[in-house]
Write an enzyme that holds these catalytic residues in place. Structure first.
Site, PDB file in Angstrom:
ATOM      1  N   ARG B 132      -3.635  15.197  17.079  1.00  0.00           N
ATOM      2  CA  ARG B 132      -4.482  14.376  16.194  1.00  0.00           C
ATOM      3  C   ARG B 132      -4.377  14.789  14.725  1.00  0.00           C
ATOM      4  O   ARG B 132      -5.319  14.604  13.960  1.00  0.00           O
ATOM      5  CB  ARG B 132      -5.942  14.417  16.641  1.00  0.00           C
ATOM      6  CG  ARG B 132      -6.175  13.814  18.019  1.00  0.00           C
ATOM      7  CD  ARG B 132      -7.606  13.427  18.260  1.00  0.00           C
ATOM      8  NE  ARG B 132      -7.768  12.949  19.626  1.00  0.00           N
ATOM      9  CZ  ARG B 132      -8.065  13.741  20.671  1.00  0.00           C
ATOM     10  NH1 ARG B 132      -8.243  15.030  20.486  1.00  0.00           N
ATOM     11  NH2 ARG B 132      -8.192  13.220  21.864  1.00  0.00           N
ATOM     12  N   LYS B 154       1.401   7.175   2.970  1.00  0.00           N
ATOM     13  CA  LYS B 154       1.722   6.099   3.908  1.00  0.00           C
ATOM     14  C   LYS B 154       2.863   6.566   4.795  1.00  0.00           C
ATOM     15  O   LYS B 154       3.948   6.889   4.316  1.00  0.00           O
ATOM     16  CB  LYS B 154       2.144   4.829   3.161  1.00  0.00           C
ATOM     17  CG  LYS B 154       0.986   3.970   2.724  1.00  0.00           C
ATOM     18  CD  LYS B 154       1.479   2.581   2.351  1.00  0.00           C
ATOM     19  CE  LYS B 154       0.371   1.706   1.840  1.00  0.00           C
ATOM     20  NZ  LYS B 154       0.852   0.363   1.463  1.00  0.00           N
ATOM     21  N   GLU B 196      12.616   1.251  -7.569  1.00  0.00           N
ATOM     22  CA  GLU B 196      11.212   1.669  -7.474  1.00  0.00           C
ATOM     23  C   GLU B 196      10.748   2.341  -8.767  1.00  0.00           C
ATOM     24  O   GLU B 196       9.566   2.294  -9.104  1.00  0.00           O
ATOM     25  CB  GLU B 196      11.002   2.608  -6.273  1.00  0.00           C
ATOM     26  CG  GLU B 196      11.366   2.010  -4.919  1.00  0.00           C
ATOM     27  CD  GLU B 196      10.256   1.161  -4.280  1.00  0.00           C
ATOM     28  OE1 GLU B 196       9.195   0.964  -4.912  1.00  0.00           O
ATOM     29  OE2 GLU B 196      10.455   0.690  -3.139  1.00  0.00           O
ATOM     30  N   LYS B 237       2.197   6.648  -9.489  1.00  0.00           N
ATOM     31  CA  LYS B 237       1.799   6.434  -8.101  1.00  0.00           C
ATOM     32  C   LYS B 237       0.592   7.295  -7.741  1.00  0.00           C
ATOM     33  O   LYS B 237      -0.349   6.829  -7.081  1.00  0.00           O
ATOM     34  CB  LYS B 237       2.960   6.728  -7.139  1.00  0.00           C
ATOM     35  CG  LYS B 237       2.554   6.478  -5.688  1.00  0.00           C
ATOM     36  CD  LYS B 237       3.678   6.072  -4.795  1.00  0.00           C
ATOM     37  CE  LYS B 237       3.156   5.682  -3.416  1.00  0.00           C
ATOM     38  NZ  LYS B 237       4.205   5.371  -2.463  1.00  0.00           N
ATOM     39  N   GLU B 247      -5.627   1.491   0.198  1.00  0.00           N
ATOM     40  CA  GLU B 247      -5.207   0.142  -0.178  1.00  0.00           C
ATOM     41  C   GLU B 247      -6.275  -0.908   0.098  1.00  0.00           C
ATOM     42  O   GLU B 247      -6.031  -1.935   0.737  1.00  0.00           O
ATOM     43  CB  GLU B 247      -3.898  -0.235   0.541  1.00  0.00           C
ATOM     44  CG  GLU B 247      -3.230  -1.438  -0.100  1.00  0.00           C
ATOM     45  CD  GLU B 247      -1.810  -1.657   0.395  1.00  0.00           C
ATOM     46  OE1 GLU B 247      -1.060  -0.687   0.563  1.00  0.00           O
ATOM     47  OE2 GLU B 247      -1.455  -2.838   0.593  1.00  0.00           O
ATOM     48  N   ARG B 251      -4.100  -0.451  -4.942  1.00  0.00           N
ATOM     49  CA  ARG B 251      -2.877   0.150  -4.396  1.00  0.00           C
ATOM     50  C   ARG B 251      -1.873  -0.923  -3.982  1.00  0.00           C
ATOM     51  O   ARG B 251      -0.663  -0.683  -3.966  1.00  0.00           O
ATOM     52  CB  ARG B 251      -3.196   1.064  -3.202  1.00  0.00           C
ATOM     53  CG  ARG B 251      -1.947   1.730  -2.648  1.00  0.00           C
ATOM     54  CD  ARG B 251      -2.220   2.879  -1.705  1.00  0.00           C
ATOM     55  NE  ARG B 251      -0.953   3.431  -1.239  1.00  0.00           N
ATOM     56  CZ  ARG B 251      -0.806   4.603  -0.659  1.00  0.00           C
ATOM     57  NH1 ARG B 251      -1.846   5.373  -0.459  1.00  0.00           N
ATOM     58  NH2 ARG B 251       0.388   5.037  -0.280  1.00  0.00           N
ATOM     59  N   ASN B 255       3.078  -2.810  -3.985  1.00  0.00           N
ATOM     60  CA  ASN B 255       3.901  -3.700  -3.161  1.00  0.00           C
ATOM     61  C   ASN B 255       4.652  -4.744  -3.982  1.00  0.00           C
ATOM     62  O   ASN B 255       5.257  -5.653  -3.405  1.00  0.00           O
ATOM     63  CB  ASN B 255       3.025  -4.397  -2.121  1.00  0.00           C
ATOM     64  CG  ASN B 255       2.438  -3.420  -1.123  1.00  0.00           C
ATOM     65  OD1 ASN B 255       3.071  -2.432  -0.765  1.00  0.00           O
ATOM     66  ND2 ASN B 255       1.212  -3.677  -0.695  1.00  0.00           N
ATOM     67  N   HIS B 258       7.746  -6.313  -2.690  1.00  0.00           N
ATOM     68  CA  HIS B 258       7.910  -5.870  -1.305  1.00  0.00           C
ATOM     69  C   HIS B 258       7.693  -6.961  -0.259  1.00  0.00           C
ATOM     70  O   HIS B 258       8.210  -6.861   0.847  1.00  0.00           O
ATOM     71  CB  HIS B 258       6.989  -4.678  -1.012  1.00  0.00           C
ATOM     72  CG  HIS B 258       7.534  -3.381  -1.551  1.00  0.00           C
ATOM     73  ND1 HIS B 258       7.744  -3.172  -2.894  1.00  0.00           N
ATOM     74  CD2 HIS B 258       7.929  -2.229  -0.931  1.00  0.00           C
ATOM     75  CE1 HIS B 258       8.228  -1.945  -3.080  1.00  0.00           C
ATOM     76  NE2 HIS B 258       8.353  -1.357  -1.904  1.00  0.00           N
ATOM     77  N   HIS B 262      10.661  -7.216   2.053  1.00  0.00           N
ATOM     78  CA  HIS B 262      10.625  -6.957   3.496  1.00  0.00           C
ATOM     79  C   HIS B 262      11.214  -8.118   4.286  1.00  0.00           C
ATOM     80  O   HIS B 262      11.899  -7.910   5.283  1.00  0.00           O
ATOM     81  CB  HIS B 262       9.177  -6.708   3.961  1.00  0.00           C
ATOM     82  CG  HIS B 262       8.674  -5.327   3.651  1.00  0.00           C
ATOM     83  ND1 HIS B 262       7.367  -4.962   3.858  1.00  0.00           N
ATOM     84  CD2 HIS B 262       9.302  -4.231   3.170  1.00  0.00           C
ATOM     85  CE1 HIS B 262       7.204  -3.696   3.500  1.00  0.00           C
ATOM     86  NE2 HIS B 262       8.366  -3.238   3.074  1.00  0.00           N
ATOM     87  N   HIS B 276      16.750  -0.737   1.164  1.00  0.00           N
ATOM     88  CA  HIS B 276      15.361  -1.072   0.839  1.00  0.00           C
ATOM     89  C   HIS B 276      15.173  -1.313  -0.661  1.00  0.00           C
ATOM     90  O   HIS B 276      14.584  -2.312  -1.077  1.00  0.00           O
ATOM     91  CB  HIS B 276      14.431   0.047   1.318  1.00  0.00           C
ATOM     92  CG  HIS B 276      13.000  -0.154   0.902  1.00  0.00           C
ATOM     93  ND1 HIS B 276      12.206  -1.162   1.405  1.00  0.00           N
ATOM     94  CD2 HIS B 276      12.222   0.513   0.007  1.00  0.00           C
ATOM     95  CE1 HIS B 276      11.001  -1.110   0.851  1.00  0.00           C
ATOM     96  NE2 HIS B 276      10.980  -0.094   0.002  1.00  0.00           N
TER      97      HIS B 276
END
Lengths: 379, 379
Positions: B132, B154, B196, B237, B247, B251, B255, B258, B262, B276
């Site tokens: 955990r 993330k 980026e 960032k 987010e 935040r 994206n 993105h 994606h 990417h």
């Protein structure tokens, strides 16, 4: 005009788990599955729901839950898994996760876990990782899930190396413990769940344990004594979780009986030969006998604990396990791999008395092994 | 006596990600792989480490990392995965998780992710769920990972339904961005990562974007300009993540490019046909062209963005993708399944100018489809 007694609505008990902006209610009472739609819609009007249940529980309760959600204007999809501990596997976890994504569960929607500890742990973990976390509601249908696994946010699955080694802390947004669901529970399963109820007395509430010694038959029979026992248990767990959500300290007390218990479950292959609560019962009796052996409490205290568990029909010794278990060496290996290991030293929950449990971080593995050898001897 | 210039140590830059009791440092500079043992031991003396790397990166950097850990008295095991996006799968995830448990990584120990975004995302997610949650260190070896994926917590893997749909927010305890590792990076990968970097200027720092327009050749060449660009990116960032870790608001600005990106990656099967960062470059150019089409910014702004990305050698249009992509319908389906969807309305990051990005939550799917049709037409 007087209402007949059977028509008197039983008031729902409410216990709050206090975790700042992640606080949530545990509602306890008969009929909460039928009331689920209203309770959920009051908190999340219009949320889309995805119910995860096992096939057995689905047969007993799913239609009423779905009807309740529909009546409250909540759309719901369903996904069923096989009953039993084997569903806490990576393979089933992957299927549940992909099913939730396929059902387009998004932030703001709800995953609903309907069932016992297996479904709650599995579903909660899936909710924790879908889109990096979506909300979920626990609808526990076993005593064990109502007093233990549905509360506190521990979710997870089993590893090839041991139980619950993979998971997340992910708190539900609501727990609906329908005490009427316990009426459909096999007696053996109810009894196994009772081990976790007794645990709260053994940890830090001697008065509760004494009460249980006096009135456990009423708890088993149902009615107010049962509701009281569930409420007291949830309140005890909520208090500990509120103070130590991530188990950096006292939350470990909740593992009383669990280190020995997990090892026994592993030795019996997580099968129906030994239910989780039964393993915990043996584990708690062992924890007290081990404490007595270490001079922490009187042998009479260990005997008192064993007597009560035996009186309700729970196993308290390795010899009570049908078919026996692997030798001492196997148990030791399982204990060493348990998640409560820290830097080679073994951590156990030991006790100075009923209600006097404490976290012992430096238990000598040799002492555990010597104790297990005495336990393995024919009674 | 003067030191020769080559022997002059380059001072390490430090950026702090401010998240209360989960705050951590990002260190940026040449030689941090060799210094990793010291930096880690200073924070966690005696911690056991488990390094996860891909086979390519391991060949370049693993021995030096292991030697550094050993010299600092830190025991380390290793687990290698195949390079490439295909390793962000459930199957590889399961193997990494079981390997970490098998290596007896406990709370207090460290998982070390050595590599690019794939290894960082995969390893961070594994660290999030083993027992955990155990701590982990990011040692990003690509520009993309250094300025983006290693920072902010993330982590995740890909679903059958889309990229990064399964994961956790799990912050590292330390990020070691060795800028010397970028010298071994293929030019195409460095360029993809640069997308980026440019993104941070486009989001909210017009001055940084102007600076990049002037001195991008120096950033590509290495030296102080490169370090400055990495530091500015990490600082941007870190600031956003510090204000909105989960987010729930701003935040989402990260994206930018993105959602389109994606969809393009999905259309090309997450293959080497489109990295990417290249997908993000096209996506950012599209976000600005879409913004211009919606009247949010002047067409000249979209042209300026496209010109700079094209100047450094990045693709900016669907037509630049080798082998082409699936028709408009496929892209729309991918966009609708994207995790930034909310209740049917589409969320996009749009812009009123360079440095003027904002979260648009109610974008009409029909407008997106109409835009994609103009984009799909031969240039």
């Amino acid at each position: 005009m007087l209402m007949s007694q059977s028509a008197m609505p039983v008031p729902t008990r409410k216990v709050q788990v206090d975790l700042a902006n992640r606080s949530y209610d545990i509602l306890i009472g008969p009929g909460l599955i039928e009331a689920a739609g209203g309770e959920i819609a009051a908190r999340r009007p219009g949320a889309r729901c995805a119910i995860v249940a096992d096939e057995t529980v689905a047969g007993l309760h799913l239609k009423r839950l779905e009807a309740s959600l529909a009546a409250a204007g909540l759309a719901a999809t369903r996904f069923l898994v096989a009953p039993g501990e084997a569903s806490k596997s990576f393979a089933v976890f992957e299927r549940v996760v992909e099913a939730l994504i396929n059902a387009r569960i998004e932030r703001g929607d709800l995953v609903v876990a309907l069932g016992g500890g297996v479904v709650g742990d599995l579903t909660g973990f899936a909710a924790a990782v879908v889109r990096r976390g979506v909300d979920f509601v626990q609808v526990p249908t076993t005593l064990l899930a109502q007093v233990d696994s549905s509360v506190g946010g521990k979710t997870g699955i089993n590893s090839a190396h041991g139980k619950n080694l993979i998971g997340a802390f992910h708190q539900p947004v609501l727990v609906l413990a329908d005490s009427a669901a316990l009426d459909t529970l096999p007696a053996r399963e109810f009894r196994a769940g009772y081990a976790e109820v007794a645990k709260y007395g053994l940890i830090d509430d001697a008065a509760f344990f004494s009460e249980l010694e006096s009135n456990w038959r009423e708890v088993f029979a149902g009615g107010p004594a049962r509701l009281n026992a569930i409420e007291t248990s949830c309140r005890a767990k909520a208090a500990i979780v509120g103070r130590d959500e991530r188990e950096s300290g006292e939350r470990a007390l909740l593992n009383l009986g669990h280190t020995f218990g997990h090892a026994l479950e592993k030795a019996t292959g997580f099968s129906q030969r030994l239910l989780h609560g039964e393993a915990v019962a043996i584990g708690m009796a062992q924890a007290f006998r081990f404490s007595a052996r270490l001079g922490l409490c009187a042998p009479s205290v260990a005997a008192r604990v064993e007597d009560h568990l035996a009186e309700v029909g729970l196993p308290t010794r390795i010899q009570h396990i049908q078919g026996g278990v692997s030798p001492v060496e196997g148990l030791m290996a399982a204990i060493a791999q348990d998640k409560k290991v820290s830097r080679g030293a073994l951590t156990f929950i030991l006790a100075r008395g009923v209600g006097g449990a404490f976290v012992a971080k430096d238990v000598d593995p040799a002492a555990v092994e010597a104790f297990l050898k005495t336990e393995a001897a024919p009674a």
